[in-house]
Design a protein around this motif. Structure first.
Motif, PDB file in Angstrom:
ATOM      1  N   LEU A 119      41.827  34.725  36.226  1.00 24.66           N
ATOM      2  CA  LEU A 119      41.925  35.915  35.249  1.00 24.66           C
ATOM      3  C   LEU A 119      41.123  37.197  36.000  1.00 24.66           C
ATOM      4  CD1 LEU A 119      42.128  36.838  32.199  1.00 24.66           C
ATOM      5  CD2 LEU A 119      39.901  35.897  31.756  1.00 24.66           C
ATOM      6  N   LEU A 120      40.058  36.837  36.485  1.00 28.08           N
ATOM      7  CA  LEU A 120      39.555  38.184  37.335  1.00 28.08           C
ATOM      8  C   LEU A 120      40.394  38.575  38.369  1.00 28.08           C
ATOM      9  CD1 LEU A 120      36.896  39.418  38.100  1.00 28.08           C
ATOM     10  CD2 LEU A 120      36.209  37.600  39.730  1.00 28.08           C
ATOM     11  N   LEU A 121      41.086  37.904  39.111  1.00 27.53           N
ATOM     12  CA  LEU A 121      41.901  38.537  40.081  1.00 27.53           C
ATOM     13  C   LEU A 121      42.955  39.253  39.673  1.00 27.53           C
ATOM     14  CD1 LEU A 121      41.897  35.411  42.918  1.00 27.53           C
ATOM     15  CD2 LEU A 121      40.544  37.719  42.765  1.00 27.53           C
ATOM     16  N   THR A 122      43.535  38.718  38.597  1.00 26.01           N
ATOM     17  CA  THR A 122      44.787  39.501  37.668  1.00 26.01           C
ATOM     18  C   THR A 122      44.089  40.844  37.407  1.00 26.01           C
ATOM     19  OG1 THR A 122      45.641  37.598  37.019  1.00 26.01           O
ATOM     20  CG2 THR A 122      46.008  39.636  35.641  1.00 26.01           C
ATOM     21  N   ARG A 123      42.858  40.923  36.822  1.00 23.65           N
ATOM     22  CA  ARG A 123      42.253  42.190  36.321  1.00 23.65           C
ATOM     23  C   ARG A 123      41.845  43.079  37.455  1.00 23.65           C
ATOM     24  NH1 ARG A 123      41.628  46.171  33.615  1.00 23.65           N
ATOM     25  NH2 ARG A 123      39.295  46.814  32.791  1.00 23.65           N
ATOM     26  N   GLU A 129      43.585  44.274  46.055  1.00 20.36           N
ATOM     27  CA  GLU A 129      43.861  44.760  47.477  1.00 20.36           C
ATOM     28  C   GLU A 129      42.783  44.597  48.463  1.00 20.36           C
ATOM     29  OE1 GLU A 129      47.538  47.327  48.433  1.00 20.36           O
ATOM     30  OE2 GLU A 129      46.591  47.994  46.440  1.00 20.36           O
ATOM     31  N   ILE A 130      41.448  45.466  47.678  1.00 23.84           N
ATOM     32  CA  ILE A 130      40.520  45.545  48.598  1.00 23.84           C
ATOM     33  C   ILE A 130      39.583  43.944  48.779  1.00 23.84           C
ATOM     34  CG2 ILE A 130      38.034  46.432  48.825  1.00 23.84           C
ATOM     35  CD1 ILE A 130      39.317  48.785  47.057  1.00 23.84           C
ATOM     36  N   TYR A 131      39.803  43.309  47.604  1.00 23.43           N
ATOM     37  CA  TYR A 131      39.174  41.942  47.932  1.00 23.43           C
ATOM     38  C   TYR A 131      40.036  41.153  48.823  1.00 23.43           C
ATOM     39  CZ  TYR A 131      38.447  37.261  46.036  1.00 23.43           C
ATOM     40  OH  TYR A 131      38.190  35.728  46.137  1.00 23.43           O
TER      41      TYR A 131
END
Length: 151
Positions: A118-122, A76-78
């Motif tokens: 993958l990064l965004l899921t994490r 959310e911050i991203y």
């Protein structure tokens, strides 16, 4: 290439705000982060628009958390920061005429898209409160001048 540290800055400031509680001005938070209060306000503006922080103008005003850190994810911050570029790797030419370069773009594009997903899921699975808990497990006190976690 210069790295975009806004996600790290936002997390850092949110963790300090969560520990300190209350309302804090940019003039207080900026130096704590080692940055100009004006630059901090720009970063915080996206968080305000996303409903993560709240701001009040005038005497007694400043920044405060609008939600508990357990309900805010790194994803959310991203997103609130405008989804900065995740990787600095990219195509040399976006629309190449060369068949070799087209094949390179397809291979790199697919690999980068998979890695970013993958990064965004994490990031979407980690709450800011998880980071605060990690800091506490190490025995540090957030927001206390002179402590290992400060700054």
């Amino acid at each position: 290439m210069r790295r975009d540290s806004r996600l790290s800055v936002a997390l850092h400031v949110l963790l300090h705000m969560g520990e300190m509680g209350g309302v804090h001005t940019s003039e207080t938070l900026g130096p704590m982060m080692g940055m100009n209060p004006v630059v901090l306000r720009r970063t915080m503006a996206g968080l305000r628009e996303a409903g993560i922080v709240h701001s009040e103008k005038g005497h007694g005003g400043g920044w405060s958390l609008a939600r508990g850190l357990d309900s805010v994810t790194l994803g959310e911050i991203y997103d609130a920061l405008g989804t900065p570029t995740v990787f600095s790797i990219g195509h040399r030419v976006d629309s190449p005429g060369c068949l070799v370069e087209q094949a390179v773009n397809r291979a790199l594009g697919g690999a980068l898209a998979d890695a970013e997903a993958l990064l965004l899921t994490r990031l979407r699975s980690i709450a800011v409160a998880d980071i605060a808990a990690d800091v506490r497990r190490k025995g540090w006190q957030l927001g206390k001048k002179g402590s290992k976690a400060h700054g």
